[in-house]
Design a protein around this motif. Structure first.
Motif, PDB file in Angstrom:
ATOM      1  N   CYS A 123       1.242  -1.349  -0.052  1.00 47.00           N
ATOM      2  CA  CYS A 123       0.074   0.271  -0.013  1.00 47.00           C
ATOM      3  C   CYS A 123       1.147   1.383   0.404  1.00 47.00           C
ATOM      4  O   CYS A 123       1.751   1.156   0.092  1.00 47.00           O
ATOM      5  N   GLU A 124       0.653   2.248  -0.444  1.00 48.85           N
ATOM      6  CA  GLU A 124       1.023   3.682  -0.205  1.00 48.85           C
ATOM      7  C   GLU A 124      -0.182   4.444   0.322  1.00 48.85           C
ATOM      8  O   GLU A 124      -1.141   4.697   0.907  1.00 48.85           O
ATOM      9  N   LEU A 125       0.954   4.716   2.084  1.00 44.72           N
ATOM     10  CA  LEU A 125       0.277   5.223   2.271  1.00 44.72           C
ATOM     11  C   LEU A 125       0.011   7.017   1.947  1.00 44.72           C
ATOM     12  O   LEU A 125       0.590   7.948   1.580  1.00 44.72           O
ATOM     13  N   ALA A 126      -1.434   7.593   2.555  1.00 45.86           N
ATOM     14  CA  ALA A 126      -1.627   9.212   2.046  1.00 45.86           C
ATOM     15  C   ALA A 126      -2.629   9.677   3.326  1.00 45.86           C
ATOM     16  O   ALA A 126      -3.505   8.704   3.485  1.00 45.86           O
ATOM     17  N   ASN A 127      -2.102  10.962   3.909  1.00 48.74           N
ATOM     18  CA  ASN A 127      -3.424  11.651   5.275  1.00 48.74           C
ATOM     19  C   ASN A 127      -4.037  12.093   4.312  1.00 48.74           C
ATOM     20  O   ASN A 127      -4.913  12.694   5.277  1.00 48.74           O
ATOM     21  N   THR A 128      -3.403  13.199   3.584  1.00 44.98           N
ATOM     22  CA  THR A 128      -3.744  14.273   3.269  1.00 44.98           C
ATOM     23  C   THR A 128      -4.501  14.353   1.430  1.00 44.98           C
ATOM     24  O   THR A 128      -4.654  12.969   1.094  1.00 44.98           O
ATOM     25  N   LYS A 129      -5.664  15.288   1.305  1.00 45.37           N
ATOM     26  CA  LYS A 129      -5.530  15.405  -0.006  1.00 45.37           C
ATOM     27  C   LYS A 129      -4.782  15.058  -1.167  1.00 45.37           C
ATOM     28  O   LYS A 129      -4.176  14.564  -1.755  1.00 45.37           O
ATOM     29  N   LYS A 130      -4.053  16.020  -0.787  1.00 41.79           N
ATOM     30  CA  LYS A 130      -2.359  16.577  -1.477  1.00 41.79           C
ATOM     31  C   LYS A 130      -1.912  15.177  -1.472  1.00 41.79           C
ATOM     32  O   LYS A 130      -1.147  15.019  -2.586  1.00 41.79           O
ATOM     33  N   GLU A 131      -1.520  14.575  -0.282  1.00 38.88           N
ATOM     34  CA  GLU A 131      -0.954  13.479  -0.529  1.00 38.88           C
ATOM     35  C   GLU A 131      -1.398  12.711  -1.217  1.00 38.88           C
ATOM     36  O   GLU A 131      -0.663  11.974  -1.493  1.00 38.88           O
ATOM     37  N   ILE A 132      -2.488  12.223  -1.467  1.00 39.57           N
ATOM     38  CA  ILE A 132      -3.361  11.439  -2.591  1.00 39.57           C
ATOM     39  C   ILE A 132      -3.059  11.847  -3.729  1.00 39.57           C
ATOM     40  O   ILE A 132      -3.355  10.382  -4.544  1.00 39.57           O
ATOM     41  N   LEU A 133      -3.293  13.087  -4.040  1.00 37.57           N
ATOM     42  CA  LEU A 133      -3.217  13.286  -5.614  1.00 37.57           C
ATOM     43  C   LEU A 133      -1.871  12.979  -5.350  1.00 37.57           C
ATOM     44  O   LEU A 133      -1.183  12.314  -6.661  1.00 37.57           O
ATOM     45  N   GLU A 134      -0.861  13.080  -4.658  1.00 37.29           N
ATOM     46  CA  GLU A 134       0.404  13.135  -5.287  1.00 37.29           C
ATOM     47  C   GLU A 134       1.203  11.820  -5.487  1.00 37.29           C
ATOM     48  O   GLU A 134       1.908  11.048  -6.744  1.00 37.29           O
ATOM     49  N   LYS A 135       0.431  10.162  -5.065  1.00 37.62           N
ATOM     50  CA  LYS A 135       0.815   9.231  -5.054  1.00 37.62           C
ATOM     51  C   LYS A 135      -0.482   8.325  -5.583  1.00 37.62           C
ATOM     52  O   LYS A 135       0.108   8.125  -6.381  1.00 37.62           O
ATOM     53  N   THR A 136      -1.274   9.727  -6.129  1.00 34.35           N
ATOM     54  CA  THR A 136      -1.811   8.783  -7.125  1.00 34.35           C
ATOM     55  C   THR A 136      -1.374   8.924  -8.479  1.00 34.35           C
ATOM     56  O   THR A 136      -0.659   8.179  -9.797  1.00 34.35           O
ATOM     57  N   SER A 137      -1.138  10.187  -8.988  1.00 31.56           N
ATOM     58  CA  SER A 137      -0.219  10.804  -9.943  1.00 31.56           C
ATOM     59  C   SER A 137       1.609  10.102 -10.224  1.00 31.56           C
ATOM     60  O   SER A 137       2.113   9.656 -10.948  1.00 31.56           O
ATOM     61  N   LYS A 138       2.024   9.299  -8.812  1.00 31.01           N
ATOM     62  CA  LYS A 138       3.198   8.453  -9.455  1.00 31.01           C
ATOM     63  C   LYS A 138       2.323   7.179  -9.597  1.00 31.01           C
ATOM     64  O   LYS A 138       4.013   6.580 -10.281  1.00 31.01           O
TER      65      LYS A 138
END
Length: 63
Positions: A11-26
């Motif tokens: 899994c990729e962990l993300a706690n904020t909207k910004k982190e989710i968008l960054e992880k998704t783009s990556k």
């Protein structure tokens, strides 16, 4: 939510909207091979509800 479950490496962990968008783009840019898919499938087999239920039944009725 996945801490200490064994799923951390899948899994990729993300706690904020910004982190989710960054992880998704990556993740969208990564080349996901058949080998990656097979490794993930093997790891996820450990988390099969049916398989784990059978283990529990075996343990309960072993004695």
């Amino acid at each position: 939510m996945i801490q200490d479950t064994g799923l951390e490496k899948l899994c990729e962990l993300a706690n904020t909207k910004k982190e989710i968008l960054e992880k998704t783009s990556k993740l969208i840019t990564l080349n996901f091979t058949n080998e990656n898919s097979e490794k993930r499938r093997e790891e996820l087999l450990k988390f099969s509800p049916e398989k784990n239920a059978k283990k529990i039944i075996t343990i309960i009725f072993k004695h």
